[in-house]
Write a protein that holds these residues in place. Structure first.
Motif, mmCIF file in Angstrom:
data_model
loop_
_atom_site.group_PDB
_atom_site.id
_atom_site.type_symbol
_atom_site.label_atom_id
_atom_site.label_comp_id
_atom_site.label_asym_id
_atom_site.label_seq_id
_atom_site.Cartn_x
_atom_site.Cartn_y
_atom_site.Cartn_z
ATOM 1 N N VAL A 243 0.835 -1.209 0.000
ATOM 2 C CA VAL A 243 0.000 0.000 0.000
ATOM 3 C C VAL A 243 0.868 1.257 0.000
ATOM 4 C CG1 VAL A 243 -1.609 1.362 1.384
ATOM 5 C CG2 VAL A 243 -2.005 -1.092 1.047
ATOM 6 N N LEU A 244 1.947 1.255 0.754
ATOM 7 C CA LEU A 244 2.827 2.430 0.796
ATOM 8 C C LEU A 244 3.437 2.718 -0.573
ATOM 9 C CD1 LEU A 244 4.673 2.041 4.229
ATOM 10 C CD2 LEU A 244 2.937 3.722 3.596
ATOM 11 N N PHE A 245 3.811 1.663 -1.273
ATOM 12 C CA PHE A 245 4.357 1.884 -2.622
ATOM 13 C C PHE A 245 3.252 2.263 -3.605
ATOM 14 C CE2 PHE A 245 8.268 0.346 -0.998
ATOM 15 C CZ PHE A 245 9.245 0.821 -1.869
ATOM 16 N N GLY A 246 2.026 1.808 -3.336
ATOM 17 C CA GLY A 246 0.902 2.285 -4.137
ATOM 18 C C GLY A 246 0.674 3.773 -3.910
ATOM 19 N N LEU A 247 0.811 4.189 -2.662
ATOM 20 C CA LEU A 247 0.695 5.610 -2.323
ATOM 21 C C LEU A 247 1.810 6.413 -2.994
ATOM 22 C CD1 LEU A 247 -0.802 7.733 -0.564
ATOM 23 C CD2 LEU A 247 0.815 7.194 1.265
ATOM 24 N N LEU A 248 3.009 5.849 -3.012
ATOM 25 C CA LEU A 248 4.137 6.505 -3.673
ATOM 26 C C LEU A 248 3.852 6.677 -5.158
ATOM 27 C CD1 LEU A 248 7.055 7.577 -3.696
ATOM 28 C CD2 LEU A 248 7.816 5.197 -4.031
ATOM 29 N N TYR A 249 3.290 5.650 -5.776
ATOM 30 C CA TYR A 249 2.929 5.733 -7.201
ATOM 31 C C TYR A 249 1.977 6.910 -7.445
ATOM 32 C CZ TYR A 249 0.556 4.588 -11.593
ATOM 33 O OH TYR A 249 0.007 4.645 -12.852
ATOM 34 N N VAL A 251 1.520 9.593 -5.596
ATOM 35 C CA VAL A 251 2.208 10.864 -5.350
ATOM 36 C C VAL A 251 3.036 11.243 -6.581
ATOM 37 C CG1 VAL A 251 4.015 12.002 -4.010
ATOM 38 C CG2 VAL A 251 2.272 10.635 -2.842
ATOM 39 N N ILE A 252 3.791 10.271 -7.100
ATOM 40 C CA ILE A 252 4.592 10.518 -8.301
ATOM 41 C C ILE A 252 3.699 10.911 -9.467
ATOM 42 C CG2 ILE A 252 6.130 9.462 -10.007
ATOM 43 C CD1 ILE A 252 7.191 7.668 -7.750
ATOM 44 N N VAL A 322 7.203 4.970 -15.279
ATOM 45 C CA VAL A 322 5.914 4.754 -15.944
ATOM 46 C C VAL A 322 5.073 6.025 -15.906
ATOM 47 C CG1 VAL A 322 4.783 3.790 -13.884
ATOM 48 C CG2 VAL A 322 3.896 3.248 -16.138
ATOM 49 N N ASN A 323 5.116 6.741 -14.797
ATOM 50 C CA ASN A 323 4.376 8.007 -14.700
ATOM 51 C C ASN A 323 5.028 9.107 -15.532
ATOM 52 O OD1 ASN A 323 2.052 7.783 -12.811
ATOM 53 N ND2 ASN A 323 3.609 7.019 -11.419
ATOM 54 N N PHE A 324 6.351 9.198 -15.458
ATOM 55 C CA PHE A 324 7.073 10.234 -16.202
ATOM 56 C C PHE A 324 6.886 10.042 -17.706
ATOM 57 C CE2 PHE A 324 10.950 12.634 -17.458
ATOM 58 C CZ PHE A 324 10.704 13.789 -16.740
ATOM 59 N N PRO A 408 -5.567 9.538 0.131
ATOM 60 C CA PRO A 408 -5.677 10.960 0.492
ATOM 61 C C PRO A 408 -6.262 11.780 -0.660
ATOM 62 C CG PRO A 408 -3.560 10.070 1.183
ATOM 63 C CD PRO A 408 -4.221 8.994 0.385
ATOM 64 N N LYS A 409 -7.213 12.636 -0.354
ATOM 65 C CA LYS A 409 -7.914 13.393 -1.389
ATOM 66 C C LYS A 409 -6.991 14.220 -2.255
ATOM 67 C CE LYS A 409 -12.382 13.706 0.960
ATOM 68 N NZ LYS A 409 -13.450 14.607 1.474
ATOM 69 N N ILE A 410 -5.904 14.685 -1.664
ATOM 70 C CA ILE A 410 -4.998 15.561 -2.405
ATOM 71 C C ILE A 410 -4.320 14.862 -3.569
ATOM 72 C CG2 ILE A 410 -2.965 15.091 -0.975
ATOM 73 C CD1 ILE A 410 -2.283 18.073 -1.232
ATOM 74 N N ILE A 411 -4.212 13.523 -3.497
ATOM 75 C CA ILE A 411 -3.564 12.787 -4.585
ATOM 76 C C ILE A 411 -4.500 11.788 -5.258
ATOM 77 C CG2 ILE A 411 -1.265 12.981 -3.577
ATOM 78 C CD1 ILE A 411 -1.588 10.044 -2.681
#
Length: 416
Positions: A243-249, A251-252, A322-324, A408-411
């Motif tokens: 989940v933390l790495f999903g959150l990182l994804y 955010v990126i 992948v995001n970039f 989180p709503k912000i992301i």
């Protein structure tokens, strides 16, 4: 024409369209494989470059230039899978006058090393074909939508080699505004069409692959694994890591999305920046390049030979690239890269705590994928291709729990 006869006719048509979809997917993947082999194996060997940063950076910069010029002329293509689905829902159709352009747009980033999957471009290609057929046969509205969804089911099933993935991904609600009952009750025959299309697609893909080679799909873990208290006691840490790495994804994704918007009018510059990132990061972290399918197979065989630091950095690098790539113009899918990152983090956790690698990978991959996608049944359907059926319990529990953890709503991504 009686209702039963009409449903049967549509089923046969879905089977044929699925076979066409399977053949087209095979052809595109074959061209992609030949292109990758030419650029990344044949040419560097012929030019005596070997493993060179100069070569990697040069190829990716040239790729960025070509992609940027192509998009300047033809627009930002291919559309992402969610964009294709959203357009179908809003407009009830999909353009098919530029399918050759979509095909080239999908192939370029994949051949030049982008950390992307092929599902985005291929889905748009097949949906456009289904609309073309529907218009020629004078089908309208719900009938065309049914054909498009069947085509999408076949395409996704064929790309991942996971028949259930193509079917479930079309049935499961895309967001909170959709519900199982509403989606199924209004068009019960669609499940039949999805199945027929996927069968046609898998038969065509399998036949061509056996005859001429090619294809792709996620590698599979064998059934020799541990699944007792020694593994389950680490379930929560594994879930949290995924989940933390999903959150990182996410955010990126938010950050690269902002960068991409600012560079939207500068296609060539943004695409060359993406190329520079792919070429540089890919040279130092080879696992981050391409979709991650083959790299995941390599990890399965010798993950213990990598240091924990390299595995963590590779997972972060994959999520970043992948995001970039997508947000700066190298368009493609994110499913293969996300699963690869989840698998890598699973091996990190296994190395740290000294546990069975397969169990750790199953939980972290399912947690990361489900937290991002929010569709637990779809996650289980595709990951069951990688894992034996005995893993259905940890996969299901992980996917359901992770998909319920709030973002989180912000992301949080905007829902259509």
């Amino acid at each position: 024409m009686k209702k039963f006869e009409k449903i049967l006719l549509f089923g046969i048509l879905a089977l044929i369209l699925g076979a066409f979809a399977g053949a087209i997917v095979w052809l595109v993947l074959k061209v992609m494989s030949l292109g990758i082999d030419l650029l990344w194996t044949v040419l560097p060997r012929a030019l005596c470059f070997g493993n060179s940063l100069i070569y990697s950076l040069s190829v990716c910069l040239i790729g960025g230039l070509i992609i940027g010029l192509w998009q300047r002329k033809f627009g930002l293509l291919p559309e992402e899978l969610t964009e294709v689905m959203g357009r179908i829902k809003k407009e009830g159709t999909y353009p098919y006058n530029n399918l050759h352009i979509v095909a080239v747009s999908a192939l370029l980033p994949l051949i030049f090393g982008g950390a992307l999957g092929p599902e985005a471009g291929l889905t748009g290609l097949i949906v456009g074909l289904c609309c073309f057929v529907g218009d020629r046969l004078k089908y309208k509205g719900a009938e065309v939508a049914a054909l498009m969804e069947a085509g999408m089911a076949a395409t996704l099933g064929v790309i991942f080699g996971a028949p259930l993935f193509g079917i479930v991904s079309n049935i499961e609600p895309d967001n909170k505004k959709e519900h199982y009952g509403k989606k199924l009750a209004s068009k019960k025959t669609r499940i039949f069409l999805y199945v027929m299309a996927v069968v046609g697609g898998m038969l065509a893909m399998g036949g061509l692959t056996d005859l001429l080679g090619g294809g792709m799909g996620l590698p599979r873990f064998d059934a020799h694994h541990g699944m007792g208290f020694a593994q389950w006691k680490w379930f929560i840490p594994l879930l949290v890591a995924g989940v933390l790495f999903g959150l990182l994804y996410l955010v990126i994704h938010k950050i690269t999305g902002i960068i991409g918007e600012k560079l939207l009018k500068y296609r060539v510059i943004s695409c060359m920046l993406a190329g520079a990132a792919v070429g540089t990061i890919g040279y130092f972290l080879p696992l981050t390049m391409f979709s991650g399918e083959h790299e995941m197979g390599d990890l399965m065989n010798d993950w213990q030979s990598y240091s924990v630091v390299i595995l963590i950095i590779s997972a972060i690098g994959k999520l970043f690239l992948v995001n970039f790539c997508v947000d700066l113009g190298w368009r493609g899918g994110n499913i293969f890269p996300i699963i690869f990152a989840g698998v890598t983090i699973g091996y990190v956790m296994a190395a740290i705590v000294g546990m069975d690698g397969s169990f750790a990978v199953a939980v972290t991959a399912a947690a990361l994928y489900a937290y991002i996608m929010r569709k637990p049944l779809t996650v289980v359907a595709v990951l069951l291709l990688c894992f034996p059926l005995t893993y259905i319990l940890p996969l299901t529990i992980t996917a359901v729990v992770a998909s319920k953890i709030p973002v989180p709503k912000i992301i949080a991504p905007e829902e259509d």
